[in-house]
Design a protein around this motif. Structure first.
Motif, PDB file in Angstrom:
ATOM      1  N   PRO A  84       0.817  -1.229   0.000  1.00 30.52           N
ATOM      2  CA  PRO A  84       0.000   0.000   0.000  1.00 30.52           C
ATOM      3  C   PRO A  84       0.843   1.268   0.000  1.00 30.52           C
ATOM      4  O   PRO A  84       0.484   2.266  -0.638  1.00 30.52           O
ATOM      5  CB  PRO A  84      -0.824  -0.136   1.290  1.00 30.52           C
ATOM      6  N   HIS A  85       1.979   1.235   0.716  1.00 34.82           N
ATOM      7  CA  HIS A  85       2.886   2.385   0.758  1.00 34.82           C
ATOM      8  C   HIS A  85       3.378   2.723  -0.645  1.00 34.82           C
ATOM      9  O   HIS A  85       3.343   3.890  -1.074  1.00 34.82           O
ATOM     10  CB  HIS A  85       4.070   2.058   1.678  1.00 34.82           C
ATOM     11  N   VAL A  86       3.833   1.711  -1.377  1.00 35.47           N
ATOM     12  CA  VAL A  86       4.355   1.924  -2.729  1.00 35.47           C
ATOM     13  C   VAL A  86       3.243   2.344  -3.688  1.00 35.47           C
ATOM     14  O   VAL A  86       3.405   3.272  -4.492  1.00 35.47           O
ATOM     15  CB  VAL A  86       5.037   0.641  -3.249  1.00 35.47           C
ATOM     16  N   THR A  87       2.102   1.688  -3.581  1.00 39.24           N
ATOM     17  CA  THR A  87       1.005   1.950  -4.519  1.00 39.24           C
ATOM     18  C   THR A  87       0.495   3.381  -4.418  1.00 39.24           C
ATOM     19  O   THR A  87       0.373   4.084  -5.425  1.00 39.24           O
ATOM     20  CB  THR A  87      -0.148   0.967  -4.265  1.00 39.24           C
ATOM     21  N   VAL A  88       0.184   3.821  -3.203  1.00 39.72           N
ATOM     22  CA  VAL A  88      -0.305   5.197  -3.025  1.00 39.72           C
ATOM     23  C   VAL A  88       0.772   6.189  -3.433  1.00 39.72           C
ATOM     24  O   VAL A  88       0.484   7.232  -4.035  1.00 39.72           O
ATOM     25  CB  VAL A  88      -0.758   5.435  -1.576  1.00 39.72           C
ATOM     26  N   GLY A  89       2.028   5.861  -3.135  1.00 42.50           N
ATOM     27  CA  GLY A  89       3.125   6.734  -3.538  1.00 42.50           C
ATOM     28  C   GLY A  89       3.213   6.897  -5.039  1.00 42.50           C
ATOM     29  O   GLY A  89       3.384   8.003  -5.555  1.00 42.50           O
ATOM     30  N   ILE A 142      -7.034   1.209  -7.638  1.00 37.95           N
ATOM     31  CA  ILE A 142      -6.015   0.260  -7.172  1.00 37.95           C
ATOM     32  C   ILE A 142      -5.946   0.270  -5.652  1.00 37.95           C
ATOM     33  O   ILE A 142      -5.825  -0.778  -5.011  1.00 37.95           O
ATOM     34  CB  ILE A 142      -4.630   0.611  -7.761  1.00 37.95           C
ATOM     35  N   TRP A 143      -6.026   1.470  -5.068  1.00 35.42           N
ATOM     36  CA  TRP A 143      -5.993   1.585  -3.600  1.00 35.42           C
ATOM     37  C   TRP A 143      -7.195   0.877  -2.980  1.00 35.42           C
ATOM     38  O   TRP A 143      -7.053   0.181  -1.963  1.00 35.42           O
ATOM     39  CB  TRP A 143      -5.983   3.061  -3.200  1.00 35.42           C
ATOM     40  N   VAL A 144      -8.361   1.030  -3.573  1.00 34.88           N
ATOM     41  CA  VAL A 144      -9.565   0.362  -3.062  1.00 34.88           C
ATOM     42  C   VAL A 144      -9.384  -1.153  -3.079  1.00 34.88           C
ATOM     43  O   VAL A 144      -9.699  -1.852  -2.100  1.00 34.88           O
ATOM     44  CB  VAL A 144     -10.799   0.767  -3.890  1.00 34.88           C
ATOM     45  N   ILE A 145      -8.833  -1.665  -4.172  1.00 31.56           N
ATOM     46  CA  ILE A 145      -8.604  -3.111  -4.277  1.00 31.56           C
ATOM     47  C   ILE A 145      -7.614  -3.579  -3.213  1.00 31.56           C
ATOM     48  O   ILE A 145      -7.807  -4.621  -2.576  1.00 31.56           O
ATOM     49  CB  ILE A 145      -8.095  -3.465  -5.689  1.00 31.56           C
ATOM     50  N   LEU A 146      -6.560  -2.790  -3.012  1.00 31.16           N
ATOM     51  CA  LEU A 146      -5.560  -3.157  -1.996  1.00 31.16           C
ATOM     52  C   LEU A 146      -6.158  -3.178  -0.592  1.00 31.16           C
ATOM     53  O   LEU A 146      -5.833  -4.057   0.214  1.00 31.16           O
ATOM     54  CB  LEU A 146      -4.387  -2.178  -2.033  1.00 31.16           C
ATOM     55  N   PHE A 150      -5.774  -6.305   1.648  1.00 33.62           N
ATOM     56  CA  PHE A 150      -5.034  -6.130   2.906  1.00 33.62           C
ATOM     57  C   PHE A 150      -5.795  -5.144   3.793  1.00 33.62           C
ATOM     58  O   PHE A 150      -5.445  -3.954   3.859  1.00 33.62           O
ATOM     59  CB  PHE A 150      -3.623  -5.587   2.641  1.00 33.62           C
ATOM     60  N   PRO A 151      -6.860  -5.581   4.431  1.00 35.58           N
ATOM     61  CA  PRO A 151      -7.662  -4.661   5.259  1.00 35.58           C
ATOM     62  C   PRO A 151      -6.841  -4.058   6.385  1.00 35.58           C
ATOM     63  O   PRO A 151      -6.030  -4.732   7.026  1.00 35.58           O
ATOM     64  CB  PRO A 151      -8.785  -5.560   5.794  1.00 35.58           C
ATOM     65  N   GLY A 245      -3.496   4.236   6.843  1.00 42.21           N
ATOM     66  CA  GLY A 245      -3.630   4.072   8.289  1.00 42.21           C
ATOM     67  C   GLY A 245      -2.354   4.288   9.063  1.00 42.21           C
ATOM     68  O   GLY A 245      -2.178   3.739  10.159  1.00 42.21           O
ATOM     69  N   ALA A 246      -1.433   5.100   8.535  1.00 47.02           N
ATOM     70  CA  ALA A 246      -0.167   5.388   9.212  1.00 47.02           C
ATOM     71  C   ALA A 246      -0.287   6.683  10.011  1.00 47.02           C
ATOM     72  O   ALA A 246      -1.096   7.555   9.678  1.00 47.02           O
ATOM     73  CB  ALA A 246       0.965   5.511   8.189  1.00 47.02           C
ATOM     74  N   PRO A 247       0.507   6.835  11.075  1.00 46.30           N
ATOM     75  CA  PRO A 247       0.472   8.087  11.841  1.00 46.30           C
ATOM     76  C   PRO A 247       0.993   9.255  11.006  1.00 46.30           C
ATOM     77  O   PRO A 247       1.875   9.082  10.166  1.00 46.30           O
ATOM     78  CB  PRO A 247       1.403   7.798  13.034  1.00 46.30           C
TER      79      PRO A 247
END
Length: 282
Positions: A84-89, A142-146, A150-151, A245-247
């Protein structure tokens, strides 16, 4: 040829902040024009294509999956955390790099419209940013699918992504306007920006994380602090952190807001000084 200035005032009277702001506001009011032109750009690009804009989403998804798998193994990070970190980036980077690279050619590419269409100069900038926003929103699938695969515990903090995205769009406007004007005057700026964008991709935490640096020892912790000198890191964080969901420490917002104000002032100065000359430079 007639120059596209919203007023008939001489050039000497057009070098004011009032004239620059009038161009921005007049261009925004012509939303029907740039909304239609931006949508037409997408339709034209994928004319006779079966999947159309889905090709961009597929390409982004494949790249995110490949880079996520590779670097999660290299850095020994859980795929459910790193992908998710890479995808959103990558999704955010597509918008940022598009605003910079396409923004530098925005007035050159629209030479015919600028010389013939009686509209504000900012119409072409809004058109570009609208087009890039459509691509960004399309890639958010793509983010929605991820998130389904990975909930993650996404609380109310996810709503912070909305003002963060709005800030990103506002920055896209000033970036395209400023670099568009400068690159129209100095044609070497566009290829220079393209090389710079490529370099910025590697020094911005997209396919790597600052937490990896901090956990590698005292020397790497110093390098992690150096990374924070890169403004794009903070733009990434204000959007990405709520979505995965990261700080999100508040100082990221302060840096982004400060850069946004500084960038808008820079763009206004460029418009004040050179806006009326763009039609002669293209």
């Amino acid at each position: 040829m007639t120059r596209v200035d919203p007023s008939n005032a001489p050039a000497s009277q057009s070098t004011t902040f009032s004239a620059a702001w009038k161009d921005l506001s007049r261009g925004f009011k012509q939303h029907e024009l740039w909304l239609q032109l931006g949508w037409q750009d997408i339709k034209q690009r994928y004319r006779r294509s079966v999947l159309g804009p889905l090709w961009i989403t597929i390409a982004t998804g494949v790249m995110a999956l490949a880079l996520g798998l590779l670097y999660s193994l290299l850095f020994r990070i859980s795929l459910s955390e790193f992908l998710p970190h890479v995808t959103v980036g990558l999704i955010m980077w597509g918008f940022i790099s598009g605003a910079i690279k396409e923004g530098s050619d925005i007035f050159i590419d629209n030479e015919g419209l600028i010389k013939q269409l009686p509209s504000a100069l900012s119409v072409h900038v809004y058109r570009l940013v609208w087009r890039q926003t459509l691509f960004l929103l399309h890639n958010m699938v793509i983010w929605v699918i991820l998130m389904l695969i990975f909930p993650r515990p996404l609380g109310w903090d996810i709503l912070l992504a909305v003002p963060a995205l709005l800030l990103l769009i506002v920055n896209g406007v000033w970036v395209a306007m400023f670099f568009g004007i400068v690159a129209t005057r100095y044609r070497d700026v566009a290829p220079l920006l393209e090389a710079l964008v490529q370099l910025l991709f590697y020094v911005t935490p997209i396919v790597w994380t600052t937490s990896t640096l901090r956990s590698a020892g005292p020397e790497m912790q110093t390098r992690a602090r150096i990374v924070e000198l890169n403004p794009l890191y903070h733009y990434m964080e204000v959007v990405r952190a709520p979505l995965i969901g990261a700080p999100l420490p508040m100082y990221h917002w302060y840096v982004v807001l400060g850069c946004t104000v500084a960038g808008l002032i820079l763009a206004m100065l460029a418009m004040k000084q050179w806006r009326y000359r763009v039609s002669y430079w293209v």
